[in-house]
Design an enzyme around this catalytic site. Sequence first.
Site, PDB file in Angstrom:
ATOM      1  N   ASP A 158       0.726  -1.186   0.106  1.00 12.96           N
ATOM      2  CA  ASP A 158       0.122   0.087  -0.160  1.00 12.96           C
ATOM      3  C   ASP A 158       0.841   1.313   0.080  1.00 12.96           C
ATOM      4  O   ASP A 158       2.120   1.063   0.088  1.00 12.96           O
ATOM      5  CB  ASP A 158      -1.087  -0.079   1.291  1.00 12.96           C
ATOM      6  CG  ASP A 158      -2.361   0.575   1.079  1.00 12.96           C
ATOM      7  OD1 ASP A 158      -2.418   1.405   0.013  1.00 12.96           O
ATOM      8  OD2 ASP A 158      -3.115   0.378   1.782  1.00 12.96           O
ATOM      9  N   ASP A 219     -10.896   2.574  -3.167  1.00 16.53           N
ATOM     10  CA  ASP A 219     -11.344   1.251  -2.350  1.00 16.53           C
ATOM     11  C   ASP A 219     -12.732   0.985  -2.614  1.00 16.53           C
ATOM     12  O   ASP A 219     -13.685   1.960  -2.685  1.00 16.53           O
ATOM     13  CB  ASP A 219     -11.008   1.366  -0.980  1.00 16.53           C
ATOM     14  CG  ASP A 219      -9.636   1.519  -0.454  1.00 16.53           C
ATOM     15  OD1 ASP A 219      -8.884   1.714  -1.218  1.00 16.53           O
ATOM     16  OD2 ASP A 219      -9.708   1.561   0.870  1.00 16.53           O
TER      17      ASP A 219
END
Length: 431
Positions: A158, A219
């Site tokens: 990430d 997301d």
Amino acid sequence: MGPFALAQLLALISVTVALDDGLLKTPPMGWMAWERFRCDIDCKDDRENCISEDLFKDTADRLAEDGWKELGYEYVIIDDCWMSLLRDEHGRLQPEPSRFPGGIAKLARYIHDRGLKLGIYADMGTHTCMGFPGTTLDKIEIDAQTFASWGVDYLKFDGCYSNPIEQMLGYPLMSKALNATGRPMVYSCSWPVYVGGLPPDVNYSLLGDICHLWRNYYDIQDSWDSVQGIVEWFSNNQDDLQPAAGPGRWNDPDMLIIGNFGLSVDQARSQMALWAIMAAPLIMSNDLRNLDNSARAILQNKVAIAINQDPMGIQGRRLLQEKNRIEVYWRPLSNSASALVFLSRRTDMPYLYHTSLAKLKYQAGTYEANDVFTGSAVRGLNATSEFTISINPSGVVMWYVYPEQQSKLTESLHHRHKTFHKAKPEHSTVL
Ligand code: GLA
């Protein structure tokens, strides 16, 4: 930029990292904790759902015992919130001991013993998105080595709490560091999300050289709105995104949320269909211990999976957006076959859509199709003749299409994909 960073940047310019390592010839399939279980670390009051080794062991059991593994769902991926807030005395990441008392190496063995693979999460930056220890540039090597020593097979890297320069240095360095461990590990990069997802800020050819897959966009959440937003963004930008994908290099529109709370049965079919067209990773985030049969049937649909996993690995495209809010998606497949998805963005009632294969740019000839979700067969489809299908609101009709002369070849597919056995001409979808 400090002298350390500058030196690394210069070093990188002379190093090309090729990821032509045979991993992920087709999009990865598996399960990831994040969308469904988030950062639930309350194992006292929520034992069943908290991020702990039990959740991953239970999921591995389900994948191995409930028919998922045989279909290709093999990665069990830990997301954020697995770590202890402190690195160990050697500077290594370590799991939070109260929630992962056996440690990650033991969990990896448990997962490998069931014929599955383990994925883990780290973050290029000072902290993970949820505030756990990050992987700064100086920690990249040690973290890659730690993951390899545990038997990890997949890293989601990430990008919270880092700047674009650190990302430009860190993502290629991690690729190199993973390679240097000698352990084959899939490398999933969230880098594009943090720089807007599009060229010129994202260099998709470089990404394809260093990462096996990458998150391009925001997301996913547990709603049809979220799924639609993602599909819309990917389709609006398909000229930049679609050519970037291929064997060993995949765009990642994020997890499958089928089996949770936000999608109707039609919407769940739509997500499965569109993810198959987009050659997207089929990584579920749901509770495999409690999954209703309709979600299971959609996620285990063999034809949808075969379309997603087609060996040519060509990502599909949105072909048409009609004024009547029907959209048509198409993906070329091996053996002169193709997949079509007719998506309704309507909110009224099942819509009768009239079209022909010729209108969808098919060459003259006769075709056959299998309706992926009903299992029915559509025979004698002449490219120029009109047909009519009924598409539910926020639902899809999905076809696996092949030229008629290829029916011999399809016979063999009938044997490989049980769903095709259900094909019955009398239930033809053509009205
Ligand atoms: C980011 C990622 C998500 C998830 C969370 C974890 O938002 O995009 O997929 O990994 O971080 O904190």
